[in-house]
Every structure is written in C-alpha cells, then in structure tokens.
Design an enzyme around this catalytic site. Structure first.
Site, PDB file in Angstrom:
ATOM      1  N   ARG A   1      -7.129  -2.324  -5.731  1.00 55.20           N
ATOM      2  CA  ARG A   1      -8.533  -2.122  -5.354  1.00 55.20           C
ATOM      3  C   ARG A   1      -9.286  -3.390  -5.724  1.00 55.20           C
ATOM      4  O   ARG A   1      -9.277  -3.809  -6.883  1.00 55.20           O
ATOM      5  CB  ARG A   1      -9.108  -0.908  -6.078  1.00 55.20           C
TER       6      ARG A   1
ATOM      7  N   GLU B   1     -17.010   2.084   4.922  1.00 51.71           N
ATOM      8  CA  GLU B   1     -16.024   3.107   5.243  1.00 51.71           C
ATOM      9  C   GLU B   1     -15.589   2.988   6.705  1.00 51.71           C
ATOM     10  O   GLU B   1     -16.284   2.382   7.527  1.00 51.71           O
ATOM     11  CB  GLU B   1     -16.612   4.498   4.977  1.00 51.71           C
TER      12      GLU B   1
ATOM     13  N   ARG C   1      -4.934   2.989  -9.221  1.00 48.13           N
ATOM     14  CA  ARG C   1      -4.958   1.688  -8.556  1.00 48.13           C
ATOM     15  C   ARG C   1      -5.282   0.580  -9.543  1.00 48.13           C
ATOM     16  O   ARG C   1      -6.104   0.758 -10.444  1.00 48.13           O
ATOM     17  CB  ARG C   1      -5.991   1.699  -7.428  1.00 48.13           C
TER      18      ARG C   1
END
Length: 228
Positions: free
Chosen positions: A45, A53, A87
């Site tokens: 990430r 998005e 992540r």
C-alpha cells in the site's frame, strides 16, 4: 543515556524495513503486489497517498498511471508499517524516483492528510491542483476518504492507524478479492498455458479449484511462463 540511544536505534531499525523485487500486479492507483527477490508475494500500500476509487472519476486512469510507473519493473520499497489488512505500507522507488510522490505530481492521487506527514507530498498536491493535472481538472473532485465515508465502496484502505485503535479485520474486508482480480473468474482453466499474465495466474491459484500451475508448491505459479 547510552541505553536510551541503543533502545532508540533498535526501534528505528525495526521500524524501517526495505523490500526489493518486481511488481507483478496493480490493484488500483495506490496498491500493488510485489514479488520479492526470495519469491514471496507481498501486497504493498503506497504510503501517504490515496488514489481515486475505481468508480470515481480518474479511478482507472490512476491505476493505469501506477501500472505505467512500476508494473513488471524492479522496485525498492521502504516499508513504514503494516496495516490491519496485512499490507506493507511504504514508499515505492524505481531507481531514484519516489513513485508515491509521482502519483501526486501527475494528479493521480491525493495527499493522504490523515496519515501523511511529508511536506513534499503536500506541496506536490498544491502544484498539481493549481496546474489542473489529472483529477484536478474537476474543481469539485471528491477525496477518496470522503467517497468511502459516504458508503459508496467498502475497499480496505486504512493506512498506519494508531496501534491502540486497530479494529479486527472484518469478514467482509478480508474475504473480498482485491480490485485487480475483479476481472478474473474461475472458469475451469487449470494450466499456465491458459493464462495471460502473472496476476491472472496468481488469482487462479489462490481462488480456483484443481489448478495445476505450481509444480514446486512454493506459492508462485507459472514461474517459467509468467511469474519469472
């Protein structure tokens, strides 16, 4: 005093981890999959940025921008922390280029104010906004965290939350496949020769039955054809 500095040094060393390898998948404009030099897939990430998005304006363009920058390229990741979704959160570098910062400069991501502290990132966002690069062509562009808060998406996005306030991962958050695999479906294919990319092979081996693409059982499929 010496003991204090030794403890501080140990804390700093534990905090700063560096990963190297090749990017084998792009989920969206701020998340990717790294295949490390010891052949382990790690979800990355990008720290201090938040990309649109998929259903937002520039969502797909942001993903494509990140792909252009790092897909199938050798990268170094300076890991800052891990989020509650497992992540690794950090800065991605191709050569000397800070990819996180480049996404902001291109107008393909916001500076993530909730978790960001790097003033270079903040300044880069101001410059991109003034120049109307990328998503800033829309003066009313909605930040992804506002979009998510409105309930329009449930994609995991938390980055480096306070340790005392870590929620347990929900079944919904952990069971949903990442965005990059949404284009793939278990359709009976089982062999590497039927795949079109490493990302597709990774999806099939993790989600589909009777797959025959990992002869040495190391978790990496199609090492001769795709995930080299």
């Amino acid at each position: 005093m010496l003991r204090f500095f030794l403890v501080l040094l140990l804390m700093t060393s534990a905090h700063a981890e560096t990963l190297s390898g090749q990017i084998i998948g792009i989920n969206d404009g701020d998340t990717a999959t790294l295949l490390t030099t010891d052949r382990k897939p790690v979800k990355i990430r990008l720290w201090q940025i938040d990309a649109p998005e998929r259903d937002q304006a520039f969502g797909e363009k942001s993903k494509q921008s990140l792909s252009d920058l790092i897909y199938r390229k050798d990268v170094t990741v300076q890991v800052d922390t891990q989020d509650q979704y497992g992540r690794s959160v950090g800065k991605v570098f191709v050569g000397g280029m800070d990819v996180n910062l480049e996404q902001i400069k291109r107008g393909m991501a916001w500076f993530y104010t909730q978790y960001g502290s790097d003033e270079k990132y903040r300044a880069a966002e101001k410059q991109a906004k003034a120049a109307k690069y990328g998503l800033w062509i829309d003066p009313a562009a909605e930040a992804p965290w506002q979009w998510r808060a409105s309930g329009k998406t449930s994609r995991p996005t938390a980055v480096n939350p306070p340790a005392s306030n870590l929620p347990a991962p929900s079944k919904t958050a952990t069971s949903n496949p990442p965005a990059i695999v949404s284009n793939y479906r278990c359709d009976g294919r089982q062999l590497c020769s039927q795949m079109s990319s490493c990302a597709e092979a990774m999806y099939f081996i993790k989600n589909c039955p009777n797959v025959k693409m990992d002869g040495n059982n190391d978790g990496i499929p199609c090492e001769k054809q795709w995930c080299k």
